[in-house]
Design a protein around this motif. Structure first.
Motif, PDB file in Angstrom:
ATOM      1  N   ALA A 252       0.826  -1.216   0.000  1.00 25.51           N
ATOM      2  CA  ALA A 252       0.000   0.000   0.000  1.00 25.51           C
ATOM      3  C   ALA A 252       0.854   1.257   0.000  1.00 25.51           C
ATOM      4  O   ALA A 252       0.437   2.296  -0.532  1.00 25.51           O
ATOM      5  CB  ALA A 252      -0.936  -0.018   1.206  1.00 25.51           C
ATOM      6  N   GLU A 253       2.044   1.199   0.593  1.00 32.23           N
ATOM      7  CA  GLU A 253       2.933   2.364   0.576  1.00 32.23           C
ATOM      8  C   GLU A 253       3.498   2.602  -0.816  1.00 32.23           C
ATOM      9  O   GLU A 253       3.618   3.744  -1.257  1.00 32.23           O
ATOM     10  CB  GLU A 253       4.081   2.154   1.562  1.00 32.23           C
ATOM     11  CG  GLU A 253       3.657   1.992   3.004  1.00 32.23           C
ATOM     12  CD  GLU A 253       4.840   1.677   3.900  1.00 32.23           C
ATOM     13  OE1 GLU A 253       5.945   2.176   3.598  1.00 32.23           O
ATOM     14  OE2 GLU A 253       4.673   0.930   4.881  1.00 32.23           O
ATOM     15  N   LEU A 254       3.834   1.525  -1.505  1.00 30.38           N
ATOM     16  CA  LEU A 254       4.417   1.654  -2.845  1.00 30.38           C
ATOM     17  C   LEU A 254       3.346   1.948  -3.893  1.00 30.38           C
ATOM     18  O   LEU A 254       3.559   2.770  -4.794  1.00 30.38           O
ATOM     19  CB  LEU A 254       5.167   0.370  -3.216  1.00 30.38           C
ATOM     20  CG  LEU A 254       6.386   0.016  -2.368  1.00 30.38           C
ATOM     21  CD1 LEU A 254       6.945  -1.346  -2.773  1.00 30.38           C
ATOM     22  CD2 LEU A 254       7.471   1.084  -2.508  1.00 30.38           C
ATOM     23  N   LEU A 255       2.210   1.237  -3.789  1.00 29.39           N
ATOM     24  CA  LEU A 255       1.144   1.365  -4.789  1.00 29.39           C
ATOM     25  C   LEU A 255      -0.205   1.528  -4.078  1.00 29.39           C
ATOM     26  O   LEU A 255      -0.965   0.563  -3.927  1.00 29.39           O
ATOM     27  CB  LEU A 255       1.107   0.128  -5.690  1.00 29.39           C
ATOM     28  CG  LEU A 255       2.354  -0.175  -6.530  1.00 29.39           C
ATOM     29  CD1 LEU A 255       2.207  -1.525  -7.226  1.00 29.39           C
ATOM     30  CD2 LEU A 255       2.593   0.932  -7.555  1.00 29.39           C
ATOM     31  N   PRO A 256      -0.514   2.740  -3.630  1.00 30.88           N
ATOM     32  CA  PRO A 256      -1.787   2.944  -2.917  1.00 30.88           C
ATOM     33  C   PRO A 256      -2.994   2.499  -3.722  1.00 30.88           C
ATOM     34  O   PRO A 256      -3.987   2.021  -3.147  1.00 30.88           O
ATOM     35  CB  PRO A 256      -1.807   4.462  -2.679  1.00 30.88           C
ATOM     36  CG  PRO A 256      -0.368   4.877  -2.734  1.00 30.88           C
ATOM     37  CD  PRO A 256       0.279   3.981  -3.735  1.00 30.88           C
ATOM     38  N   GLU A 257      -2.930   2.638  -5.051  1.00 33.73           N
ATOM     39  CA  GLU A 257      -4.073   2.288  -5.880  1.00 33.73           C
ATOM     40  C   GLU A 257      -4.345   0.784  -5.882  1.00 33.73           C
ATOM     41  O   GLU A 257      -5.437   0.336  -6.284  1.00 33.73           O
ATOM     42  CB  GLU A 257      -3.882   2.788  -7.316  1.00 33.73           C
ATOM     43  CG  GLU A 257      -2.725   2.153  -8.095  1.00 33.73           C
ATOM     44  CD  GLU A 257      -1.388   2.847  -7.878  1.00 33.73           C
ATOM     45  OE1 GLU A 257      -0.570   2.819  -8.819  1.00 33.73           O
ATOM     46  OE2 GLU A 257      -1.164   3.406  -6.781  1.00 33.73           O
ATOM     47  N   TYR A 258      -3.341  -0.019  -5.470  1.00 31.03           N
ATOM     48  CA  TYR A 258      -3.533  -1.469  -5.403  1.00 31.03           C
ATOM     49  C   TYR A 258      -3.542  -1.966  -3.960  1.00 31.03           C
ATOM     50  O   TYR A 258      -3.284  -3.141  -3.703  1.00 31.03           O
ATOM     51  CB  TYR A 258      -2.440  -2.177  -6.202  1.00 31.03           C
ATOM     52  CG  TYR A 258      -2.564  -1.974  -7.692  1.00 31.03           C
ATOM     53  CD1 TYR A 258      -3.558  -2.616  -8.420  1.00 31.03           C
ATOM     54  CD2 TYR A 258      -1.704  -1.112  -8.366  1.00 31.03           C
ATOM     55  CE1 TYR A 258      -3.689  -2.422  -9.790  1.00 31.03           C
ATOM     56  CE2 TYR A 258      -1.826  -0.895  -9.725  1.00 31.03           C
ATOM     57  CZ  TYR A 258      -2.822  -1.556 -10.434  1.00 31.03           C
ATOM     58  OH  TYR A 258      -2.954  -1.350 -11.787  1.00 31.03           O
ATOM     59  N   GLY A 259      -3.860  -1.083  -3.033  1.00 30.37           N
ATOM     60  CA  GLY A 259      -3.928  -1.474  -1.637  1.00 30.37           C
ATOM     61  C   GLY A 259      -4.914  -2.593  -1.381  1.00 30.37           C
ATOM     62  O   GLY A 259      -4.745  -3.384  -0.448  1.00 30.37           O
TER      63      GLY A 259
END
Length: 450
Positions: A252-259
């Motif tokens: 979630a930190e790297l890719l919030p949109e794929y949390g």
């Protein structure tokens, strides 16, 4: 048999076996009169009776001249035209070397081990792991959610440090050009990974067929990506599942949109999760062993071409290296200092059958004093321990001493006792080694008895 010579290009591809001979498939042949199995695809006519090979050679030369480097191609032909499908630089990748397998990994530092379908190679200082949880992925409902997992993996491929992360997921090879399992990812979606690990189900057959997509495996191997299958429940293999489930997930930190994929996709920052350590992966096909373990970051050592050539995965290199070391020991042994009359090599090193765990069997013909014998034994023991460490770094085997030396006297040789019988034996005799000439550093052979 159904179409006979009417098969497009059949006269160049097919041959007919008759009376022990392979004859060209010719126009006018009656297919109904051909026995089952009589027709075989040999490509004999294409190679020997058509301009196909000449045209292909001309195409390769033209491409090489235009691109200024050797190429390999994939093509199709309808018998009349050549169709170029792919063209890429000719693969010159070196064969991966067998990596040493540590035998003294501290408890809690071993993350996984494997003993089936192990190839050669190593990946050092892995900083991140992309772990697609097999159970969580299987519970995803709907194709779109699974496609989100594939998209997340593809995005991570561009974000994580190149050749410093591992992709781990369940499944077998899918259709040509696709990635592992049914995730629907292609090679381009994980091409920056250092290692691709497939998590195979527990309780499977002991010897299932190896994943069949040879082209795909070759493609990732040539790009420098290591491949390793982990079979759940294999005897002697380990998998610390809790390390992957308990380590913080930074997706979630790297890719919030794929949390929303965080349940199925876990991204582990190894350096943070292991408090400053990273992961090392070592794979050795000779031993049939692979390990992934946590350790301090290590400095990567670049090997020269000579070392690479020597370390190619050929069994003969085990005995060649041992024989060379035996020669070096003899060449550095001072006969006057140690009271030596001759040195010999025997056993698997002499016979060329040594393996990664074999010792070096040597005979020393001794004529000195008790004090010299004691000094000689200590000198040989030093060689033995040093060679054992070198062999450990090359193969992962440690024996506590690689040199198995036997000191014999004139009396032993005369009485042909114990190992002395091998000197000048009729069969399987010990081989004399050139020794250092006292005083001038020139190697010489053993004395007159040899």
């Amino acid at each position: 048999r159904e179409m006979g010579a009417a098969y497009p290009g059949g006269e160049g591809i097919m041959s007919v076996r008759t009376n022990g001979n392979a004859l060209p498939l010719e126009a006018g042949m009656d297919p109904s009169r051909l026995e089952a199995g009589a027709v075989a695809a040999t490509f004999e006519g294409l190679v020997t009776r058509s301009p196909f090979v000449v045209r292909l050679r001309s195409l390769l030369r033209t491409l090489e001249e235009c691109l200024e480097y050797p190429v390999e191609i994939e093509f199709a032909s309808d018998g009349e035209q050549l169709y170029l499908l792919q063209c890429r630089p000719q693969s010159l990748a070196r064969k991966p070397r067998p990596a040493p397998i540590p035998k003294d990994i501290p408890a809690g530092r071993l993350v996984f081990s494997a003993n089936r379908y192990v190839l050669n190679g190593q990946a050092s200082n892995i900083t991140h792991i992309v772990y697609v949880d097999p159970d969580a992925y299987a519970r995803l409902e709907g194709a779109e959610r699974r496609r989100d997992v594939a998209r997340a993996v593809a995005r991570l491929n561009t974000l994580l440090p190149k050749r410093q992360f591992i992709l781990m997921c369940a499944g077998r090879w899918a259709d040509a050009g696709r990635g592992p399992g049914d995730m629907g990812i292609s090679y381009g979606d994980f091409k920056h990974a250092a290692v691709l690990i497939e998590l195979m189900p527990a309780g499977g057959a002991r010897d299932p067929v190896m994943p069949a997509d040879v082209h795909f495996l070759q493609e990732i191997a040539e790009s420098g990506i290591l491949y390793l299958p982990l079979f759940g429940g294999d005897e002697g293999a380990q998998f610390d599942e809790q390390f992957f489930r308990r380590s913080p997930n930074i997706l979630a930190e790297l890719l919030p949109e794929y949390g929303g994929c965080a349940g199925a996709v876990r991204v582990i920052d190894v350096f943070a999760a292991a408090e400053g350590d990273v992961m090392q992966v070592r794979m050795n096909a000779e031993l049939g062993e692979a390990v992934g373990f946590l350790s301090s970051p290590e400095q990567e050592i670049k090997h020269s071409d000579t070392e690479d050539a020597f370390e190619e995965d050929h069994a003969e290199n085990y005995w060649r290296w041992r024989y060379r070391m035996a020669e070096q020991i003899a060449a550095h042994a001072d006969p006057a200092e140690f009271g030596i009359a001759g040195m010999y090599v025997f056993g698997s090193t002499k016979n060329g059958t040594a393996g990664p765990a074999s010792d070096i069997d040597m005979l020393v013909h001794f004529r000195g004093t008790p004090s010299q014998r004691k000094t000689l034994a200590k000198w040989l023991e030093g060689w033995s321990l040093c060679l054992d460490e070198i062999n450990y770094l090359r193969t992962g085997y440690r024996s506590g001493g690689l040199l198995d030396f036997h000191i014999v006297t004139d009396g032993d040789i005369a009485r042909k006792t114990s190992y002395a019988v091998k000197i000048n034996a009729i069969t399987d005799a010990a081989r004399p080694l050139r020794m250092k000439q006292a005083g001038d550093g020139v190697a010489s052979g053993p004395d007159a008895h040899a």
